[in-house]
Motif scaffolding. Structure first.
Motif, PDB file in Angstrom:
ATOM      1  N   ARG A   4       0.832  -1.198   0.000  1.00  0.00           N
ATOM      2  CA  ARG A   4       0.000   0.000   0.000  1.00  0.00           C
ATOM      3  C   ARG A   4       0.865   1.246   0.000  1.00  0.00           C
ATOM      4  N   GLU A   9      -2.597   3.925   3.067  1.00  0.00           N
ATOM      5  CA  GLU A   9      -2.522   3.627   4.501  1.00  0.00           C
ATOM      6  C   GLU A   9      -3.238   4.700   5.315  1.00  0.00           C
ATOM      7  N   THR A  12      -6.955   4.349   4.896  1.00  0.00           N
ATOM      8  CA  THR A  12      -7.402   3.179   5.646  1.00  0.00           C
ATOM      9  C   THR A  12      -7.517   3.506   7.125  1.00  0.00           C
TER      10      THR A  12
END
Length: 148
Positions: A4, A9, A12
Motif C-alpha cells: 500500500r 494507509e 485506511t
C-alpha cells in the motif's frame, strides 16, 4: 503481498477511525436516548420524520442504509407507539410514517439533552479542527459516491 502507498494507509486509518468513532457515537447515543425509551438508531429515524411524513424507503435513502434494516427499526417504533402509518397517495403499498405526540415529546427532550452533550464535547475541540473534519468527511462522501 500487496504493498500500500502511504496515501492508501492514511485513508485506511481514516476509515478505521470513522468506524470506531461511529461505534462510540452509537453507544453514547444509546445512553442519551435510554431515559426516553429509545435507541440511537430509533432516534435517527424519528429525527428524519420531524420534517414530515416519509416512507421506510425514503428514510433508508436519507440515512444511506438498506430499507430492510430501517424497516426493523420502524417496526419497533410502531410497536412502541412512537409512529403511526398513514395512507400514501403516491404508493398504496408504502404507507407514510408519522410521529406520534409521544415521539414529538421524546424528540424535544432529546434535543435538550443532545445540545448539552454537544456543547460539553465541543468545548474540548477547536472550532477550526471541527471545520476541517466536516470538510474532509464531505469530500470523502463525494469521492465515494463518484467511485460506486
Amino acid at each position: 503481498m500487496t504493498r500500500r502507498t502511504a496515501r492508501a494507509e492514511q485513508l485506511t486509518q481514516l476509515v478505521n477511525d470513522v468506524v470506531l468513532t461511529n461505534g462510540t457515537l452509537l453507544t453514547t447515543g444509546d445512553a442519551l436516548t435510554s431515559p426516553v425509551g429509545l435507541t440511537a438508531a430509533q432516534w435517527l429515524v424519528l429525527g428524519f420524520l420531524e420534517d414530515g411524513p416519509a416512507t421506510a424507503a425514503d428514510l433508508a435513502r436519507r440515512r444511506g442504509l438498506r430499507r430492510q434494516s430501517v424497516q426493523e427499526t420502524v417496526n419497533r417504533l410502531l410497536r412502541n407507539g412512537m409512529l403511526t402509518r398513514a395512507p400514501n397517495p403516491a404508493d398504496a403499498r408504502a404507507p407514510l410514517l408519522e410521529l406520534t405526540p409521544t415521539a414529538q415529546s421524546a424528540l424535544h427532550d432529546l434535543g435538550v439533552r443532545q445540545a448539552q452533550w454537544a456543547d460539553e464535547v465541543a468545548s474540548a475541540l477547536s472550532p477550526e479542527d471541527v471545520e476541517v473534519t466536516l470538510r474532509t468527511l464531505a469530500a470523502l462522501r463525494a469521492r465515494l459516491a463518484e467511485t460506486r
